[in-house]
Design an enzyme around this catalytic site. Structure first.
Site, PDB file in Angstrom:
ATOM      1  N   GLU A 168     -33.568   3.533  85.102  1.00  0.00           N
ATOM      2  CA  GLU A 168     -33.307   4.767  84.274  1.00  0.00           C
ATOM      3  C   GLU A 168     -33.621   5.659  85.218  1.00  0.00           C
ATOM      4  O   GLU A 168     -34.488   5.128  85.916  1.00  0.00           O
ATOM      5  CB  GLU A 168     -33.708   4.720  82.752  1.00  0.00           C
ATOM      6  CG  GLU A 168     -35.243   4.730  83.396  1.00  0.00           C
ATOM      7  CD  GLU A 168     -36.394   4.340  81.648  1.00  0.00           C
ATOM      8  OE1 GLU A 168     -35.701   3.283  81.081  1.00  0.00           O
ATOM      9  OE2 GLU A 168     -36.523   5.824  81.021  1.00  0.00           O
ATOM     10  N   LYS A 215     -35.635   8.512  86.897  1.00  0.00           N
ATOM     11  CA  LYS A 215     -37.189   9.255  86.775  1.00  0.00           C
ATOM     12  C   LYS A 215     -36.952  10.907  87.158  1.00  0.00           C
ATOM     13  O   LYS A 215     -36.189  11.525  87.993  1.00  0.00           O
ATOM     14  CB  LYS A 215     -37.780   8.669  87.740  1.00  0.00           C
ATOM     15  CG  LYS A 215     -39.021   9.647  87.839  1.00  0.00           C
ATOM     16  CD  LYS A 215     -40.492   8.478  88.801  1.00  0.00           C
ATOM     17  CE  LYS A 215     -41.375   8.706  88.887  1.00  0.00           C
ATOM     18  NZ  LYS A 215     -41.593  10.017  88.593  1.00  0.00           N
ATOM     19  N   ASP A 226     -37.463  14.723  86.721  1.00  0.00           N
ATOM     20  CA  ASP A 226     -38.947  15.185  87.345  1.00  0.00           C
ATOM     21  C   ASP A 226     -39.741  16.295  86.712  1.00  0.00           C
ATOM     22  O   ASP A 226     -38.548  17.711  87.054  1.00  0.00           O
ATOM     23  CB  ASP A 226     -38.016  15.597  88.946  1.00  0.00           C
ATOM     24  CG  ASP A 226     -39.427  16.354  89.377  1.00  0.00           C
ATOM     25  OD1 ASP A 226     -40.179  15.763  89.001  1.00  0.00           O
ATOM     26  OD2 ASP A 226     -38.892  16.854  90.476  1.00  0.00           O
ATOM     27  N   TYR A 249     -36.525  14.177  76.775  1.00  0.00           N
ATOM     28  CA  TYR A 249     -36.016  13.106  77.031  1.00  0.00           C
ATOM     29  C   TYR A 249     -37.123  11.622  76.848  1.00  0.00           C
ATOM     30  O   TYR A 249     -37.784  11.713  77.446  1.00  0.00           O
ATOM     31  CB  TYR A 249     -35.564  12.796  78.596  1.00  0.00           C
ATOM     32  CG  TYR A 249     -34.376  12.670  78.948  1.00  0.00           C
ATOM     33  CD1 TYR A 249     -33.198  12.380  78.297  1.00  0.00           C
ATOM     34  CD2 TYR A 249     -33.997  13.013  79.976  1.00  0.00           C
ATOM     35  CE1 TYR A 249     -31.747  12.699  78.199  1.00  0.00           C
ATOM     36  CE2 TYR A 249     -32.575  13.344  80.318  1.00  0.00           C
ATOM     37  CZ  TYR A 249     -31.956  12.828  79.494  1.00  0.00           C
ATOM     38  OH  TYR A 249     -30.670  13.269  79.857  1.00  0.00           O
ATOM     39  N   LYS A 304     -38.181   5.752  94.476  1.00  0.00           N
ATOM     40  CA  LYS A 304     -37.995   7.156  94.627  1.00  0.00           C
ATOM     41  C   LYS A 304     -36.532   7.316  96.073  1.00  0.00           C
ATOM     42  O   LYS A 304     -36.684   6.485  96.828  1.00  0.00           O
ATOM     43  CB  LYS A 304     -39.478   7.376  95.426  1.00  0.00           C
ATOM     44  CG  LYS A 304     -40.731   7.603  94.858  1.00  0.00           C
ATOM     45  CD  LYS A 304     -41.024   8.459  93.067  1.00  0.00           C
ATOM     46  CE  LYS A 304     -40.546   9.590  93.756  1.00  0.00           C
ATOM     47  NZ  LYS A 304     -42.734   9.940  93.588  1.00  0.00           N
ATOM     48  N   CYS A 336     -67.790  19.604 115.093  1.00  0.00           N
ATOM     49  CA  CYS A 336     -66.973  19.774 113.709  1.00  0.00           C
ATOM     50  C   CYS A 336     -66.909  21.159 114.115  1.00  0.00           C
ATOM     51  O   CYS A 336     -67.539  21.408 114.466  1.00  0.00           O
ATOM     52  CB  CYS A 336     -67.971  19.837 112.914  1.00  0.00           C
ATOM     53  SG  CYS A 336     -67.905  20.241 111.363  1.00  0.00           S
ATOM     54  N   CYS A 383     -68.987  23.259 110.969  1.00  0.00           N
ATOM     55  CA  CYS A 383     -71.022  23.135 111.445  1.00  0.00           C
ATOM     56  C   CYS A 383     -71.073  22.496 113.243  1.00  0.00           C
ATOM     57  O   CYS A 383     -72.948  22.907 113.658  1.00  0.00           O
ATOM     58  CB  CYS A 383     -71.942  21.532 111.112  1.00  0.00           C
ATOM     59  SG  CYS A 383     -71.880  20.656 111.026  1.00  0.00           S
ATOM     60  N   CYS A 442     -66.936  14.430 111.753  1.00  0.00           N
ATOM     61  CA  CYS A 442     -67.991  14.817 111.255  1.00  0.00           C
ATOM     62  C   CYS A 442     -69.839  14.177 111.422  1.00  0.00           C
ATOM     63  O   CYS A 442     -69.799  13.515 110.255  1.00  0.00           O
ATOM     64  CB  CYS A 442     -68.383  16.361 110.789  1.00  0.00           C
ATOM     65  SG  CYS A 442     -69.552  16.633 110.551  1.00  0.00           S
ATOM     66  N   CYS A 455     -73.934  19.865 106.756  1.00  0.00           N
ATOM     67  CA  CYS A 455     -72.758  20.480 107.132  1.00  0.00           C
ATOM     68  C   CYS A 455     -71.695  21.323 106.744  1.00  0.00           C
ATOM     69  O   CYS A 455     -71.440  19.938 105.277  1.00  0.00           O
ATOM     70  CB  CYS A 455     -71.502  19.933 108.354  1.00  0.00           C
ATOM     71  SG  CYS A 455     -69.741  19.935 107.851  1.00  0.00           S
TER      72      CYS A 455
HETATM   73  S1  IVH Z   1     -42.156   5.216  82.487  1.00  0.00           S
HETATM   74  C1  IVH Z   1     -46.260   3.206  81.643  1.00  0.00           C
HETATM   75  N1  IVH Z   1     -39.419   6.275  82.430  1.00  0.00           N
HETATM   76  O1  IVH Z   1     -43.213   9.614  86.496  1.00  0.00           O
HETATM   77  C2  IVH Z   1     -44.883   4.437  82.094  1.00  0.00           C
HETATM   78  N2  IVH Z   1     -41.816   7.254  83.317  1.00  0.00           N
HETATM   79  O2  IVH Z   1     -44.841   8.496  88.221  1.00  0.00           O
HETATM   80  C3  IVH Z   1     -45.023   5.510  81.606  1.00  0.00           C
HETATM   81  N3  IVH Z   1     -41.548   9.910  84.803  1.00  0.00           N
HETATM   82  O3  IVH Z   1     -45.968   9.476  84.620  1.00  0.00           O
HETATM   83  C4  IVH Z   1     -43.798   5.958  82.702  1.00  0.00           C
HETATM   84  N4  IVH Z   1     -38.782   9.705  84.428  1.00  0.00           N
HETATM   85  O4  IVH Z   1     -44.100  11.616  83.717  1.00  0.00           O
HETATM   86  C5  IVH Z   1     -41.283   6.643  82.664  1.00  0.00           C
HETATM   87  N5  IVH Z   1     -38.133   7.569  83.150  1.00  0.00           N
HETATM   88  C6  IVH Z   1     -39.038   7.553  82.858  1.00  0.00           C
HETATM   89  C7  IVH Z   1     -39.168   8.693  83.645  1.00  0.00           C
HETATM   90  C8  IVH Z   1     -41.422   8.560  84.165  1.00  0.00           C
HETATM   91  C9  IVH Z   1     -40.233  10.453  84.706  1.00  0.00           C
HETATM   92  C10 IVH Z   1     -42.824   9.692  85.191  1.00  0.00           C
HETATM   93  C11 IVH Z   1     -43.335  10.219  83.997  1.00  0.00           C
HETATM   94  C12 IVH Z   1     -44.610   9.623  84.372  1.00  0.00           C
HETATM   95  C13 IVH Z   1     -44.542   9.861  86.253  1.00  0.00           C
HETATM   96  C14 IVH Z   1     -45.250   8.759  87.004  1.00  0.00           C
END
Ligand code: IVH
Length: 693
Positions: free
Chosen positions: A122, A124, A126, A232, A322, A416, A419, A439, A445
């Site tokens: 699914e 991710k 942002d 979401y 990612k 350094c 210092c 350093c 320092c």
């Molecule tokens: S699952 C234990 N699903 O990404 C699993 N996270 O980089 C909990 N995030 O802290 C996360 N979309 O804030 C999950 N479809 C998705 C997500 C998602 C965004 C975020 C979430 C998490 C962060 C980790």
């Protein structure tokens, strides 16, 4: 140009410019609640100013931002402790990482090669994660992620979101339900909202994520209500009854109970299917109408998720794949050297500001001198840079290396810059020359001292409310706090200090700070150890050590005993499963160095370290030390270890007289012999399973 080679006039100009920049950023941060740069970028600017002012103390202006101590702005929301920690995710960056992830899951679960494991894939989102608690179908409270354990209470703000139900719809929801998901703003809403913000004479937000963060942080929920925030749902925390048998059905249920769930979620049976869904989402990315930064894969079967469990901060059953980093080109205007907590000299490129992936970037790390030499990076070069997520931008390559009149190769100073002590490259754990120059002045320092103090009060360490980076700098520069113990004598010295009269402080904020400090006079073993900032002893290792030794006094005695790096205490330390050799050596060196012994001793005059709790006595193996050897047939070695640890047993890699059980499978060899010689109890895998029930 390094600080030491500047003339007085050049330094003055730089100090003025930096002070102006920082003051402007402070204004935005404190007054308008609209931070323009990341914390890291802001801290880097301050570090640079401090380095300059340390080298040219006569140039410190009375109104320099370094002379001002402001109250930490957060803390305006109440705190909520998550009943189930909010985890983060490990990252995968390419197909190989994805195949490794699938392989790891299968191996851990000991899955038959002919069987497939289902995963969900699914987008991710942002944005910012939030946890919303319902009891008997009613919204009770909502919290930010915070440090994963404790978040900020944003109930009033979350209630203003149109697509978050105040009362659950449908049927079948458990009495206690914590719904977790992402708060975000869509592209269209972001454009419209920024127009409005600008019409009000304020600075526009630089991207939807920042706009969402700024909107959620409003202390006045009527302002949040005007912001187009959406939510979401994709996960859950505490639940009084299981939501379903699978991740997919559980999320569909959340949809039926009134939440928005993402329709691009798909069930996939192999890494190939996961990657092809990822590619599909990547292609559709610009059309989605909201920002995403990758695709999250999760094991679909919830019983398997449970078996997989998690390692420190991330589940074993999920990963974030990612999207490729975004790139841009710009010019290196200067190269500065930052000195970190462990003395590492890090060259940082100051760039002509450039927008990468919606964010203005003006600094990039150059890592170390070998990296600069390998890429032949020089001041004035035009370079390609890359930024991926929250990671510090990097310089990939020089674009105009063959131009005329290029500046001389950049040489990292051997002293350094703060210092002026020698900065050297030592040996790494494997006996190779370390790539990092450090350093050698330790806590003497100022840069190292200040960075150590900042680490000491940081969120996962002492976490003192009202004592952040800026306050530490202020106290350090006024010579009021030079080592951690000094923090605990501030209140007693306040007749002299009169903190309440300082600019940016008042009677209330001073009292609050002293109260927050007092609250921390008792501290857990793991936090205390982590706060010391020992190289390689991060949160995970501090935890392992606390769990192993339980008693802080016993731990200190053992570390002293381990000083010669031979003998019982040393081998016990080495046998702790999960502690690497680098950490073991660094820990023993650090805690046996007289200057550090003194710092710890001074601190212990003011604070009490609470011993770690012995594992719950419910399990017969709690507190016992177990070693696995030979082939295990029912479970993978990793799952067997994880299970033992979750029951409070200590898993060790080697047999000694402290071993309570040796679990021996077919093919066990030298460990079995040794155990028999020492009279350690030897059990089969089946006997072990019977024992732990
Ligand atoms: S699952 C234990 N699903 O990404 C699993 N996270 O980089 C909990 N995030 O802290 C996360 N979309 O804030 C999950 N479809 C998705 C997500 C998602 C965004 C975020 C979430 C998490 C962060 C980790």
């Amino acid at each position: 140009m390094s600080v030491e080679s500047l003339t007085q006039a050049q330094a003055k100009m730089k100090i003025n410019m930096l002070s102006m920049e920082i003051r402007a950023l402070d204004e935005l941060y404190y007054k308008d609640d609209a931070p323009k740069v990341s914390d890291a970028e802001y801290d880097a600017l301050r570090q640079r100013l401090i380095a300059l002012e340390t080298a040219f103390p006569k140039l410190i202006a009375k109104n320099s931002p370094t002379q001002k101590v402001g109250a930490k702005p957060s803390g305006k929301f109440g705190k909520i402790t998550h009943s189930v920690p909010m985890l983060s995710l490990d990252n995968a960056f390419n197909g190989e990482d994805v195949r490794d992830f699938v392989g790891r899951v299968r191996k851990f679960l000991n899955i038959d090669p002919n069987k497939s494991v289902d995963f969900t894939a699914e987008p991710k989102i942002d944005g910012l994660s939030a946890s919303i608690r319902y009891e008997n179908g009613k919204l009770i409270h909502a919290a930010t992620r915070g440090d994963g354990r404790i978040g900020e209470d944003i109930t009033a703000n979350i209630r203003t979101l149109n697509n978050v139900p105040h009362v659950l719809t449908g049927t079948g929801w458990p009495d206690i339900l914590e719904v977790r998901g992402e708060v975000y703003i869509s592209h269209a809403d972001f454009e419209a909202m920024n127009k409005q913000v600008e019409a009000e004479g304020k600075d526009a937000y630089k991207n939807p994520r920042n706009a969402a963060a700024g909107s959620l942080r409003q202390i006045d929920p009527s302002i949040t209500a005007k912001r187009p925030l959406k939510f979401y749902a994709y996960a859950w925390g505490e639940v009084s009854a299981p939501l379903a048998d699978t991740q997919y059905e559980a999320v569909q249920n959340l949809g039926a109970w009134g939440f928005s769930v993402n329709s691009l979620t798909k069930i996939c049976k192999s890494s190939g299917e996961l990657i092809s869904h990822y590619e599909g989402i990547d292609t559709a990315r610009s059309e989605l109408g909201y920002d995403i930064d990758g695709v999250v894969y999760k094991v679909n079967d919830l019983a398997l998720q449970e078996r997989l469990g998690f390692v420190s901060r991330a589940p074993r059953w999920a990963i974030a794949h990612k999207f490729a980093a975004e790139k841009a080109s710009t010019t290196i205007e200067d190269i500065d050297i930052q000195v970190g907590r462990t003395g590492a000299l890090t060259p940082v490129a100051r760039l002509a500001p450039v927008t990468v992936g919606g964010v203005v970037v003006s600094n990039a790390t150059l890592h170390n001198e070998d990296e600069i030499r390998r890429k032949d990076i020089r001041i004035g070069d035009r370079v390609e840079i890359q930024r991926a997520g929250d990671v510090i931008p990097q310089v990939l390559r020089v674009l105009d290396a063959d131009r005329e009149g290029r500046s001389a190769p950049f040489i990292l100073p051997k002293k350094c810059p703060v210092c002026h002590a020698d900065a050297v490259r030592g040996m790494d754990e494997k006996g190779k020359e370390d790539v990092i120059r450090r350093c050698t002045n330790g806590i003497a320092c100022p840069a190292q001292a200040i960075e150590s103090l900042k680490h000491f009060v940081s969120r996962r360490a002492y976490d003192i409310d009202g004592m952040g980076v800026k306050q530490i700098e202020g106290f350090y520069e006024r010579e009021l706090v030079r080592e951690p113990a000094d923090i605990f004598t501030l209140e007693a010295r306040n007749d002299e200090i009169q903190l309440e009269k300082w600019e940016g402080w008042g009677a209330l904020s001073a009292t609050n700070l002293f109260a927050a400090i007092t609250e921390r006079r008792e501290i857990s073993f793991q936090r205390f150890l982590y706060a010391l900032g020992i190289r390689h002893v991060g949160h995970g290792n501090a935890n392992l050590l606390a769990k192993h030794y339980l008693s802080f006094d016993k731990f200190i005695r053992a570390i002293k005993g381990a000083a010669p790096k031979i003998g019982e205490d040393w081998f016990e330390l080495l046998s702790i499963d999960g502690m690497g050799e680098a950490a073991t050596g660094s820990l023993v060196d650090f805690l046996n160095m007289p200057q550090n012994v003194k710092i710890v001793r001074n601190l212990l005059e003011h604070v009490t370290v609470i011993d770690a709790e012995a594992p719950s006595a419910d399990s017969v193996v709690a507190g016992k030390t177990v070693v696995f050897t030979g082939k295990l047939e029912l479970f993978s070695r990793d799952e067997a270890k994880a299970k033992a640890q979750s029951l409070g047993a200590k898993v060790s890699g080697s047999v000694s007289k402290n071993t309570d059980y040796l679990v021996a499978g077919p093919g066990a060899g030298s460990k079995l012999k040794k155990a028999e010689g020492l009279g350690v109890k030897v059990v089969t895998e089946a006997e072990w399973l019977a024992l732990i029930g």
